[in-house]
Motif scaffolding. Structure first.
Motif, PDB file in Angstrom:
ATOM      1  N   ASP A  40       0.183  -7.168  -5.740  1.00 31.35           N
ATOM      2  CA  ASP A  40      -0.134  -5.920  -6.435  1.00 31.35           C
ATOM      3  C   ASP A  40      -0.540  -4.817  -5.460  1.00 31.35           C
ATOM      4  N   ALA A  41      -1.201  -5.203  -4.370  1.00 33.75           N
ATOM      5  CA  ALA A  41      -1.701  -4.221  -3.411  1.00 33.75           C
ATOM      6  C   ALA A  41      -0.649  -3.803  -2.388  1.00 33.75           C
ATOM      7  N   ARG A  42       0.451  -4.530  -2.327  1.00 31.61           N
ATOM      8  CA  ARG A  42       1.424  -4.274  -1.257  1.00 31.61           C
ATOM      9  C   ARG A  42       1.974  -2.851  -1.292  1.00 31.61           C
ATOM     10  N   ARG A  43       2.456  -2.405  -2.426  1.00 32.54           N
ATOM     11  CA  ARG A  43       3.074  -1.064  -2.470  1.00 32.54           C
ATOM     12  C   ARG A  43       2.069   0.055  -2.237  1.00 32.54           C
ATOM     13  N   PRO A  44       0.894   0.060  -2.914  1.00 34.93           N
ATOM     14  CA  PRO A  44      -0.077   1.128  -2.625  1.00 34.93           C
ATOM     15  C   PRO A  44      -0.477   1.189  -1.156  1.00 34.93           C
ATOM     16  N   LEU A  45      -0.683   0.029  -0.516  1.00 32.15           N
ATOM     17  CA  LEU A  45      -1.065   0.042   0.893  1.00 32.15           C
ATOM     18  C   LEU A  45       0.072   0.546   1.777  1.00 32.15           C
ATOM     19  N   ALA A  46       1.302   0.165   1.457  1.00 32.20           N
ATOM     20  CA  ALA A  46       2.442   0.600   2.266  1.00 32.20           C
ATOM     21  C   ALA A  46       2.644   2.112   2.158  1.00 32.20           C
ATOM     22  N   ILE A  47       2.551   2.643   0.940  1.00 30.53           N
ATOM     23  CA  ILE A  47       2.721   4.086   0.749  1.00 30.53           C
ATOM     24  C   ILE A  47       1.599   4.848   1.441  1.00 30.53           C
ATOM     25  N   ALA A  48       0.361   4.374   1.263  1.00 31.61           N
ATOM     26  CA  ALA A  48      -0.773   5.033   1.907  1.00 31.61           C
ATOM     27  C   ALA A  48      -0.653   4.961   3.427  1.00 31.61           C
ATOM     28  N   GLY A  49      -0.135   3.834   3.941  1.00 28.88           N
ATOM     29  CA  GLY A  49       0.047   3.709   5.382  1.00 28.88           C
ATOM     30  C   GLY A  49       1.071   4.694   5.923  1.00 28.88           C
ATOM     31  N   ALA A  50       2.150   4.908   5.183  1.00 24.97           N
ATOM     32  CA  ALA A  50       3.165   5.871   5.609  1.00 24.97           C
ATOM     33  C   ALA A  50       2.609   7.292   5.599  1.00 24.97           C
ATOM     34  N   ILE A  51       1.832   7.625   4.564  1.00 23.47           N
ATOM     35  CA  ILE A  51       1.233   8.956   4.492  1.00 23.47           C
ATOM     36  C   ILE A  51       0.211   9.135   5.606  1.00 23.47           C
ATOM     37  N   ARG A  52      -0.529   8.075   5.913  1.00 25.07           N
ATOM     38  CA  ARG A  52      -1.488   8.154   7.007  1.00 25.07           C
ATOM     39  C   ARG A  52      -0.791   8.441   8.334  1.00 25.07           C
ATOM     40  N   ALA A  53       0.317   7.755   8.586  1.00 25.59           N
ATOM     41  CA  ALA A  53       1.055   7.969   9.834  1.00 25.59           C
ATOM     42  C   ALA A  53       1.510   9.421   9.959  1.00 25.59           C
ATOM     43  N   LEU A  54       1.902  10.024   8.840  1.00 26.70           N
ATOM     44  CA  LEU A  54       2.312  11.426   8.847  1.00 26.70           C
ATOM     45  C   LEU A  54       1.105  12.336   9.029  1.00 26.70           C
ATOM     46  N   ALA A  55       0.009  12.028   8.329  1.00 21.95           N
ATOM     47  CA  ALA A  55      -1.187  12.870   8.391  1.00 21.95           C
ATOM     48  C   ALA A  55      -1.756  12.946   9.804  1.00 21.95           C
TER      49      ALA A  55
END
Length: 355
Positions: free
Chosen positions: A310-325
């Protein structure tokens, strides 16, 4: 069967305690602090987290009557502002933990304060006063604090993250600057979130790569950031002298497995990048979900694998946004091109549903 033992009295542990007590169990919750403090936390509660807390008996207005309705992203001289999918709010951990511990006690959980779990060995919990506990079921809800014998793997990132929290204000001028927004300030190798809390102060939580310290300390880094980023500097002029910090935050980590009888909750289950504002959401969701699993006789390894999925997608999306931020030179030109609907979709996609 003995009643469950919960280690940690934060949002994850108290959420589990409330559900278990409602289900006819009488869990024992051990909290290491004698008095409720204010742990390092962004304090943002999303709409989904507020819905979950309401189901636990924690009313929105008891947390903070002031709503957060907008997201404001600031990178250099660029500002992008959009409405959140639904109103959210921010609250100090002192207020949130106080209300949730009281609800757990009222519901029927046994809450013992000032008891520190030191280690877990072969399913036995050793406490700071030398006692040894042998629970059939244990819920590990120690937050960012690892427990000997069940510690998360060391971060392998060559440039690990440092979490810093600073209190700002209170000040009417600061309140006018931030308003009803959750702000995200972007800078090289880091970002800072700013939001108003229930007592009129603002909470500034920052995630920054260790390399940004360049041999200095957090106070020196804040001085440099205030000088180089005027919008952030305008908020930092109300900072308190003291700050809290935690090193080597393992953003993106998930507990993919566990041993029988031990349910890992909150940051011991999944660590989402803080810019998603879902740390408390994961804590509450994991506590509620694990408690329901226990009541339904779902074993710990099966539940842990399911929560990790359940946590996989939210963490992956947040990780991608973090890399951009963390690369404002790239993020800044893209800001005007991001439609509000897309930003709101990302905000919704990084939430975790509570059971």
């Amino acid at each position: 069967m003995r009643d469950p033992l919960i280690l940690g009295g934060g949002p994850a542990g108290t959420a589990a305690a409330i559900i278990l007590a409602r289900g006819g169990r009488r869990p024992t919750l051990l909290e290491r602090t004698r008095e409720t403090g204010d742990p390092l936390c962004g304090g943002f509660l999303s709409w989904r987290t507020l819905d979950a807390l309401a189901r636990l008996g924690i009313a929105r207005d008891a947390l903070n009557p002031r709503a957060v309705t907008r997201l404001r992203v600031i990178a250099g001289d660029r500002v992008r502002e959009v409405m959140l999918p639904r109103p959210a709010l921010a609250v100090s951990r002192h207020r949130l933990d106080t209300l949730m511990l009281a609800a757990a006690t009222t519901t029927g959980a046994r809450v013992e304060r000032g008891v520190t779990a030191r280690a877990v060995e072969d399913g036995r919990v050793r406490t700071g006063d030398g006692a040894v506990l042998t629970p059939d079921i244990m819920l590990l809800a120690t937050g960012k604090h690892d427990l000997r014998g069940l510690a998360r793997p060391a971060a392998r990132d060559g440039d690990p993250a440092l979490g810093i929290r600073i209190r700002l204000g209170p000040s009417p001028a600061l309140e006018a600057l931030v308003g009803d927004a959750i702000e995200l300030h972007l800078f090289d190798r880091g970002y800072a979130g700013v939001v108003m809390q229930e007592d009129g102060s603002a909470n500034l939580c920052m995630a920054v790569r260790r390399s940004r310290l360049d041999g200095g300390d957090p106070a020196t880094l804040l001085d440099h950031l205030a000088h180089d980023h005027p919008a952030l500097g305008a908020r930092l002029q109300w900072r308190h002298a003291s700050s809290d910090a935690v090193a080597n935050v393992p953003y993106g980590w998930r507990a993919l497995s566990t041993v029988p009888g031990i349910y890992r909750l909150g940051d011991q289950a999944a660590v989402i990048p803080s810019l998603a504002g879902e740390g408390v959401g994961i804590a509450v969701a994991s506590g509620m979900s694990a408690a329901h699993a226990i009541l339904e006789d779902v074993d710990a390894p099966t539940w842990q694998r399911g929560f990790a999925r359940d946590a996989r997608r939210p963490l992956a999306i947040a990780g991608a946004i973090r890399a951009l931020a963390e690369r404002p030179a790239i993020a800044r030109p893209l800001m005007p091109l991001m439609p509000a609907a897309f930003v709101r979709l990302i905000a919704d996609a990084t939430r975790i549903d509570a059971a």
